[in-house]
Design an enzyme around this catalytic site. Structure first.
Site, PDB file in Angstrom:
ATOM      1  N   HIS A 105      -0.510  -5.891  23.438  1.00  0.00           N
ATOM      2  CA  HIS A 105       0.630  -5.775  22.520  1.00  0.00           C
ATOM      3  C   HIS A 105       1.724  -4.992  23.259  1.00  0.00           C
ATOM      4  CE1 HIS A 105      -2.931  -5.417  19.757  1.00  0.00           C
ATOM      5  NE2 HIS A 105      -2.191  -5.997  18.832  1.00  0.00           N
ATOM      6  N   ASP A 108       1.077  -1.307  23.413  1.00  0.00           N
ATOM      7  CA  ASP A 108      -0.024  -0.826  24.279  1.00  0.00           C
ATOM      8  C   ASP A 108       0.473  -0.420  25.650  1.00  0.00           C
ATOM      9  OD1 ASP A 108      -1.612  -1.852  22.259  1.00  0.00           O
ATOM     10  OD2 ASP A 108      -2.027  -3.715  23.345  1.00  0.00           O
TER      11      ASP A 108
HETATM   12  C1  XLS Z   1      -7.255  -6.183  14.494  1.00  0.00           C
HETATM   13  C2  XLS Z   1      -7.017  -7.344  15.346  1.00  0.00           C
HETATM   14  C3  XLS Z   1      -6.056  -7.101  16.494  1.00  0.00           C
HETATM   15  C4  XLS Z   1      -5.564  -8.406  17.039  1.00  0.00           C
HETATM   16  C5  XLS Z   1      -4.334  -8.298  17.859  1.00  0.00           C
HETATM   17  O1  XLS Z   1      -8.169  -6.145  13.687  1.00  0.00           O
HETATM   18  O2  XLS Z   1      -8.241  -7.831  15.793  1.00  0.00           O
HETATM   19  O3  XLS Z   1      -6.659  -6.312  17.474  1.00  0.00           O
HETATM   20  O4  XLS Z   1      -6.543  -9.054  17.791  1.00  0.00           O
HETATM   21  O5  XLS Z   1      -3.272  -7.781  17.146  1.00  0.00           O
END
Ligand code: XLS
Ligand code: NI
Ligand code: NI
Length: 441
Positions: A105, A108
């Site tokens: 993301h 991140d």
């Molecule tokens: C959260 C989600 C997230 C997505 C990406 O529960 O799994 O990590 O994979 O935003």
């Protein structure tokens, strides 16, 4: 130029099932041919940035347990220098594991700026840094995504927010993340509707919010075509958490949503094992349904604890479950742009750098074993032959006529009378089939 964070370890070797070395693969051999295709090309592993390099080990009852050298005083990599230090360690780990892909993301990889434009510039700067590393190592991007749920501005949703300014901010943020994903040749762009849902209907207009979300997604699809992004747009279903009710509840709900807004040929799904379980389904149910509806895209391979009832995002460790999952992936024709993303995090007591490696090694081995079991079931038609036999009567012309557009209830009634039909039940053979699967796992 390793950072040395993981000590004196270089590339994790494949040593075969007999090995007891915790820092070796026992089942994942990227070059081994499975159904005529390299294992690496079947599984298409990706490591996610957020759980491995951002999450500090906190839970609702306690804060940071990890002490990573890229954390600043706030507990995050809050300067660009620290963000780059984090990237150096991340790329070290990707190379040691030999995974072909990673995922991230925006939040991140770069500290939030003081303004939208500063945040975007920082993302672009990190993308330059990634691009050089990707060119040098051959690592690829499975997908990029925007974090539209952590910052307080998103507490009431992003696309579904009652404040149009938040919708606009989210849309502009997604544009910047799609630009970066496109530039880094990402194979997919993912939207997980982190706070697209509600806490109470007392303050929520569902119909309006779904329309906002439909428009938002349509703009994402339009922009994809405008910039010539060839990857897939994927929605990740999840039924609840963080909101009490998430709009992208499960695969079936997403399909209905896509149909309503005319996006079913444009958007597929990224299915996470743990989310499937939270929705009261099995992982293989979600995979099979997505394939049947033509919206199977990619997977997040992280499980939940069956007792906790929340999204614990643990590394996979159950081979029979993986076998049934990859069986559905193979039935669907395998991944095209998708892959196996470890959206998985350590337990908060797993403090050591090596724990990160060991967790991924175990997860990759578990998937490799599951894939091999699934491939054997496919090869020997262990399940497909009984399945074909079960539906064989539908292949006869008389039966096919029942589903013909011209069929109607009157004609069928006449036929039932003429043939004096009295259908006889046949065994579903469930225990037999369960025993068959057990031979492979
Ligand atoms: C959260 C989600 C997230 C997505 C990406 O529960 O799994 O990590 O994979 O935003
Ligand atoms: Ni996920
Ligand atoms: Ni999750």
């Amino acid at each position: 130029m390793s950072t040395g964070y993981f000590g004196d370890i270089s590339k994790i070797p494949f040593e075969g099932p007999g090995s007891t070395n915790p820092l070796a693969f026992r089942f994942y051999d990227p070059d081994e041919l499975v159904l005529g295709k390299r294992m690496e090309d079947h599984l298409r592993f990706a490591v996610c940035y957020w759980h491995s390099f951002v999450w500090p080990g906190s839970d609702p009852f306690g804060g940071q347990t990890f002490e990573r050298p890229w954390y600043g005083p706030s507990g995050a990599a809050d300067t660009m220098a620290l963000a780059k230090k984090k990237a150096d360690v991340a790329f070290d780990m990707f190379a040691m594991l030999g995974v072909p892909y990673f995922t991230f993301h925006d939040a991140d990889v770069r500290p939030e700026g003081a303004s939208f434009s500063e945040s975007r510039d920082r993302l672009n700067e990190i993308a330059d840094y990634f691009e050089a590393k990707m060119d040098a190592t051959g690592l690829k991007l499975l997908w990029g995504t925007a974090n539209l749920f952590s910052h307080r501005r998103y507490m009431a949703g992003a696309a579904t927010n009652p404040d149009p300014d938040v919708f606009a901010y989210a849309a502009a943020t997604v544009k910047s993340c799609m630009d970066v994903t496109h530039r880094l040749k990402g194979q997919n762009y993912v939207l997980w509707g982190g706070r697209e849902g509600y806490e109470t209907l007392l303050n929520t207009d569902i119909g309006r919010e779904l329309d906002q979300m439909g428009r938002f997604l349509s703009m994402v699809v339009d922009y994809k075509h405008k910039i010539g992004f060839k990857g897939s747009i994927l929605i990740e279903p999840k039924p609840q958490e963080p909101t009490k009710h998430q709009y992208d509840y499960d695969v079936g709900t997403i399909y209905g949503f896509l149909k309503r807004y005319g996006l079913e040929g444009e958007v597929k799904t990224n299915i996470e094992q743990g989310h499937a379980i939270l929705a009261g389904h099995s992982f293989e149910h979600e995979l099979a349904l997505a394939a049947a509806l033509g919206i199977f895209g990619s997977i997040d391979m992280n499980r939940n604890d069956y007792q906790s009832g929340w999204d614990t995002d643990q590394f996979p460790n159950n081979v029979p479950e993986m076998a049934l999952a990859y069986y559905q992936v193979l039935r669907a024709g395998g991944f095209t742009t998708g892959g196996t993303n470890f959206d998985a995090k350590l337990r908060r007591q797993s403090l050591d750098p090596q724990d990160l490696l060991i967790a991924h090694i175990g997860g990759m081995d578990c998937c490799a074993r599951g894939l091999k079991a699934a491939a054997s079931m496919v090869e020997e038609k262990a399940l497909s032959a009984p399945l074909a036999e079960r539906y064989a009567a539908w292949d006869k012309p008389d039966a096919a006529r029942l589903l013909d557009k011209n069929a109607d209830l009157e004609a069928i009634e006449a036929d039932v009378l003429a043939r004096n039909l009295d259908p006889q039940p046949r065994s579903g053979r469930q225990e037999y089939l369960e025993n068959v699967v057990n031979r492979y796992v």
